[in-house]
Enzyme design. Sequence first.
Site, PDB file in Angstrom:
ATOM      1  N   HIS A  61      74.173  18.562  -4.836  1.00 31.14           N
ATOM      2  CA  HIS A  61      73.110  18.899  -3.893  1.00 31.14           C
ATOM      3  C   HIS A  61      73.525  20.089  -3.057  1.00 31.14           C
ATOM      4  CE1 HIS A  61      71.418  14.518  -3.994  1.00 31.14           C
ATOM      5  NE2 HIS A  61      71.083  15.232  -5.054  1.00 31.14           N
ATOM      6  N   GLY A  98      75.208   1.359  16.300  1.00 32.85           N
ATOM      7  CA  GLY A  98      74.850  -0.041  16.066  1.00 32.85           C
ATOM      8  C   GLY A  98      74.304  -0.310  14.688  1.00 32.85           C
TER       9      GLY A  98
END
Lengths: 606, 398
Positions: free
Chosen positions: A273, A297
Amino acid sequence: MSILANKDTYVVIQGGVAGVNAARRMAEFCYLIKRSLNVLAFVYPPDAGKTHEIPYGSGLVAVPIYKTVGEATKNHPQINTSLVYIGADRAMKGGMEALDDSHIKVVSMITEGVPEKDAKILGRHATKLGKVFNGPSSIGIVSAGSCRLGVIGGAFDNLVLSKLYREGSFGVITKSGGLSNEIIWICSQFADGITTAIGIGGDTYPGTDYVSYLDMFENDLQTKAVVIVGEMGGDLEERAAEWYGAKKRRVKLLAVVSGFCQESLPKGMKFGHAGAKEGLKGEGSARSKSDALKKSGAVVPATFGALGPAIKEAYQEMLKSGQVKEPVEPAMLPKLPKTIEEAMKADEVMVAPLIRTTISDDRGDEPCYDGYPASELINKGYQIPHVVGLLWDKRLISQQEAEIIKRIMMLSADHGPCVSGALGTIIAACAGIGMSQSVAAGLIMIGPRFGGAVTDAGRFFKYAVDNKMTVDDFLAYMKKNHGPVPGIGHRVKSLRNPDKRVKELVGYVKSLNIKTPCLDFALEVEKITSVKKDNLILNVDGTMAAVLVDIGFPVDSLNGFFILSRTIGLIGHWVDQKRQDSRLIRLFDYLVNYAAPKRREVPPLK
Amino acid sequence: MAKVLEGPGMGLMKKWGITVPHYVVVTSVDELTKLGQVNEWLKKSKLVVKAHEALGSRFKLGLVKVGLDLKEAEAATKEMIGRQVGSITVSQVIVSEMVPHKEEYYCAVKSTREGTDILVANCGGIEVESNWDRVKRLAVDVGQQPTGEALERLAKDAGFTGPLAKKMAEFAGKMFTCFDSEDAQYLEVNPVVLREQEGELIALDAVTLLDGDAKFRHPDWNFAFAAEFGRAYSKHETEVMAVDSKIKGSVKFIEIPGGDTAMLPAGGGASVYYSDAVVARGGKLANYAEYSGDPPDWAVEVLTDKVCSLPGIKNIIVGGAIANFTDVKKTFGGIINGFRKAKLEGKLKDVKIWVRRGGPREKEGLDAMRALKDEGFDINVFDRNTPLTDIVDKALLK
């Protein structure tokens, strides 16, 4: 529910062959979820005005092709989405055209190798207009049970295996096209499947980032968790982490990032990519992304392989808290109809053949004539006449017979420009007609009066010999039942002005010491008829016919020898006229006997 | 991104009005001697000779010589051309004038998600690295041009004063024009110096990265792109690149000397996860490779041939996710042909092959791979039910 693509998504595809392939994939999905085809139009200027026929189930849907996006949306006002799959050099113009159309709200671009600058301009333009530009290099967007935009999701079997026919609870955002499918599969095996999966493309600056889609997923109550598959390079993952960490989010975020291998590889190395690249100062590394996501988180498994169990754990929690219920699978799903070829391979269908052939077979790596591979014939020294023997009479003829056929072909290849066949071809050539039609114009002349008497001559000589007729009986029989004897008589040649071709052929065949009952009989016939009138000689058609019957060719094939040989000449005449750039010709009126009534007044119409 | 060597890079800058030192790129001493007869500056100036190849640490390798006269430059050229450094033979040198200067400055232009950043500093050379806070930035929005005032403010902000501020602003403006017009992704001049006599700013050394994807609209890019990782591309890498540029879809191949785990995975995304898995399991990568976008089978065969030719490999990882539209049977057909050829050539001795894949015609493709067992290959084949990178665990965790 879903985001970006849903039951109300109607699509124009900007592109040619590649676009049609995408449309087929989209039609398979529509068929699976029992919705009508959501591709309403193509835009591809070279084919504007035509239609593409897209297979849908066992039928075909005609989808019109337009010159511009504007024309497409004018004719199909429901269109609200464009899928761009054109060359990288035209992608920017095509993308802009779609974005500028007021009907279109989402543009997804499959095209790879779009210059970075163009992608940035497209992305910015979309933002300004409040629209979505997804891609370039995007495999597409799929919303389970409602819409496929692009080729994301793979083959039909995979759509079923990945349970894309009904909604799940997981959103997916990936840079990689191949991995989008993998994650969709994982979500369907370890959890209840996806709501929407989006490939944003692996370029350096994709038009849309994770955050814009995370916002949409956050507002889509069906989506309970989002899986991000990221990679090194750029800062999109860091921004996603920022978004997730900024406040309490309704959706749970799971993420993996690739590119840790960069730490042990040469700096600046290029991966598949364009965007998969650390900055010059090491920014955008897999580690920094992964750390940022963890800090926010998000659930960040150490490896890609650990993603499945992590998704499973998240799903189990959702089940336990009553956030989601186990999905109910539909009892029956549509099966994609097999093509005849696939069904035959699986021994599921028998087909009555339309035609039957007994002479050749093209299904291997080369054609076989009556079972013999063409290359082997060549390598073992066989010649054109042997191929004629195999295809016209299904037998390998002898060298001697081949030599006779070769001589016949050489003698009858051409007879100058004045004869009916050549004249027909020449007139056509001068009128600018192409080769196959001009040669056909010449071949059309071959018939009872020109070149086409071989078959009949052979038939009657054979009849006489088979029935042991005398020449007198034969002539009487012909006179009574058929008229003049085919193969006897010539327009210009006579006993005193013999046809050298006949002499040549007869001489050669006689020198071979083979049995030639037909030829002998024909020569006897000539002896009688030429006494009656000196141009009633055995002509070239009759000679060929008698000889060919003598060497065993079926009567029905005999005209073929003249047609085949003369085609050589006719092609020559066409090429000759073409090279001279000959002008159109017409007859001079002095070559016409105008025997029509003199000019007179037209009476009033009654 | 595509790196361009100094010669063509300076050529592009010159095109957009940036002053660069006099320079010539030569492939032989003869050429330099002839050029010396017609170019006054080669006779008059002190010269710099550098190997014109994609090599890192040229100074250390003795491939940069400074302060030479023409005779010495000829001697240096003679010494450098033909020198073998690793896999690279030096075939060109760049000879440029030394520009006497007192101070060095810095200017760069780079692509960002929001547009373009123009960077300027009133220090240069190696000094800029340790004084990154002195580099000042002007962000230009996508599709916009910097104004003269904004550029002058940037220069002043970076500590340039008086007429030099105006000159630096102009220089940065030209850098932006060059960047924007040439589809560049990164341009860096370090150092920018002031030629005392004429009082003009000159770009002494250029780093130029262009967007290879934009080549179609730059017919004058008549130069080859250089490798970006401090060495030239190897023969096998170049061959795969040549195939890549010809086909629909893509094939990529980079050698990593010293490794023993060869990679032959599908997909730009999955290939990196496979490489990560090898590193995470303590393996040593022998290469990076990738094929995607439903490439023709012969292209995958070429790639396979290169992978099998890597020295000292013990495992080959033929990994891949569940393909969207890449035909598994067809692309595996290319790999199988490559394996058979390699085996005939005596390669793949004691090499274990690990396969995992899904996608269109996966069953046929995987069955064909499995059948290689009967031909004596040491091959282990897994389908979509085995997680993506588990084959790496199986290969490396014994």
